[in-house]
Design a protein around this motif. Structure first.
Motif, mmCIF file in Angstrom:
data_model
loop_
_atom_site.group_PDB
_atom_site.id
_atom_site.type_symbol
_atom_site.label_atom_id
_atom_site.label_comp_id
_atom_site.label_asym_id
_atom_site.label_seq_id
_atom_site.Cartn_x
_atom_site.Cartn_y
_atom_site.Cartn_z
ATOM 1 N N ALA A 291 0.832 -1.198 0.000
ATOM 2 C CA ALA A 291 0.000 0.000 0.000
ATOM 3 C C ALA A 291 0.866 1.248 0.000
ATOM 4 O O ALA A 291 1.925 1.277 0.633
ATOM 5 N N TYR A 292 0.403 2.252 -0.701
ATOM 6 C CA TYR A 292 1.103 3.520 -0.801
ATOM 7 C C TYR A 292 0.154 4.640 -0.380
ATOM 8 O O TYR A 292 -1.056 4.567 -0.634
ATOM 9 N N TYR A 293 0.720 5.683 0.230
ATOM 10 C CA TYR A 293 -0.086 6.804 0.704
ATOM 11 C C TYR A 293 0.623 8.122 0.426
ATOM 12 O O TYR A 293 1.850 8.220 0.525
ATOM 13 N N VAL A 294 -0.164 9.140 0.133
ATOM 14 C CA VAL A 294 0.379 10.486 0.045
ATOM 15 C C VAL A 294 0.602 10.983 1.475
ATOM 16 O O VAL A 294 -0.075 10.539 2.425
ATOM 17 N N ASP A 295 1.541 11.876 1.649
ATOM 18 C CA ASP A 295 1.929 12.298 3.000
ATOM 19 C C ASP A 295 0.756 12.872 3.802
ATOM 20 O O ASP A 295 0.684 12.674 5.022
ATOM 21 N N SER A 296 -0.157 13.553 3.129
ATOM 22 C CA SER A 296 -1.236 14.237 3.852
ATOM 23 C C SER A 296 -2.213 13.281 4.529
ATOM 24 O O SER A 296 -2.959 13.691 5.424
ATOM 25 N N VAL A 297 -2.221 12.008 4.115
ATOM 26 C CA VAL A 297 -3.147 11.046 4.725
ATOM 27 C C VAL A 297 -2.422 9.908 5.429
ATOM 28 O O VAL A 297 -3.068 9.064 6.061
ATOM 29 N N LYS A 298 -1.115 9.881 5.320
ATOM 30 C CA LYS A 298 -0.343 8.796 5.922
ATOM 31 C C LYS A 298 -0.562 8.769 7.427
ATOM 32 O O LYS A 298 -0.504 9.799 8.099
ATOM 33 N N GLY A 299 -0.856 7.600 7.956
ATOM 34 C CA GLY A 299 -1.124 7.459 9.380
ATOM 35 C C GLY A 299 -2.576 7.658 9.752
ATOM 36 O O GLY A 299 -2.975 7.341 10.882
ATOM 37 N N ARG A 300 -3.376 8.202 8.834
ATOM 38 C CA ARG A 300 -4.807 8.419 9.104
ATOM 39 C C ARG A 300 -5.692 7.531 8.238
ATOM 40 O O ARG A 300 -6.762 7.101 8.677
ATOM 41 N N PHE A 301 -5.278 7.282 6.997
ATOM 42 C CA PHE A 301 -6.064 6.498 6.051
ATOM 43 C C PHE A 301 -5.398 5.139 5.859
ATOM 44 O O PHE A 301 -4.161 5.039 5.857
ATOM 45 N N THR A 302 -6.228 4.125 5.653
ATOM 46 C CA THR A 302 -5.731 2.779 5.388
ATOM 47 C C THR A 302 -6.502 2.172 4.234
ATOM 48 O O THR A 302 -7.737 2.125 4.275
ATOM 49 N N ILE A 303 -5.779 1.712 3.232
ATOM 50 C CA ILE A 303 -6.395 1.041 2.094
ATOM 51 C C ILE A 303 -6.322 -0.464 2.321
ATOM 52 O O ILE A 303 -5.332 -0.972 2.882
ATOM 53 N N SER A 304 -7.372 -1.165 1.921
ATOM 54 C CA SER A 304 -7.385 -2.620 2.057
ATOM 55 C C SER A 304 -8.229 -3.220 0.946
ATOM 56 O O SER A 304 -8.977 -2.515 0.263
ATOM 57 N N ARG A 305 -8.105 -4.521 0.802
ATOM 58 C CA ARG A 305 -8.791 -5.207 -0.305
ATOM 59 C C ARG A 305 -9.426 -6.482 0.236
ATOM 60 O O ARG A 305 -8.784 -7.222 1.004
#
Length: 124
Positions: free
Chosen positions: A58-72
């Motif tokens: 999973a990859y995240y932009v800095d502005s959401v890192k630590g707050r958003f989580t992607i899953s499948r």
């Protein structure tokens, strides 16, 4: 025909949480890279997160890192975006998109199929 349908948006207070869903049809989500994007009024669409099919990374932009989580969830053929600690600046229309490739890309032009979007509003 490849289709994506987002759901789960709504109105939430600052500090709250939402979980967005991206239900896919016409293809299998675990074979391709799936990304989440958002677009606020007057701003360009920005990439937030992506999950690779090659290794599940999973990859995240800095502005959401630590707050958003992607899953499948392969059984449901659905990709999720769990959003915590929401801020007013997270207000936007959120989209999911699929890239016909194993790997994620930073360029939204490389994602070929898009959902219709779901509105997220963070306000007290």
């Amino acid at each position: 025909q490849w289709q994506l349908v987002e759901s789960g948006g709504g109105l939430v207070q600052p500090g709250g949480s939402l979980r967005l869903s991206c239900a896919a049809s016409g293809f299998t989500v675990n074979y391709y890279a799936i990304g989440w994007f958002r677009q606020a009024p007057g701003k360009e669409r920005e990439g937030l997160s992506c999950i690779s099919s090659a290794d599940g990374r999973a990859y995240y932009v800095d502005s959401v890192k630590g707050r958003f989580t992607i899953s499948r969830d392969n059984a449901k053929n659905t990709v999720f975006l769990q959003m915590n600690s929401l801020k007013p600046e997270d207000t936007a229309v959120y989209y999911c998109a699929v890239r016909p490739n194993y790997y994620c890309s930073n360029y939204r032009e490389r994602y070929d199929y898009w959902g219709q979007g779901t509105q997220v509003t963070v306000s007290s």
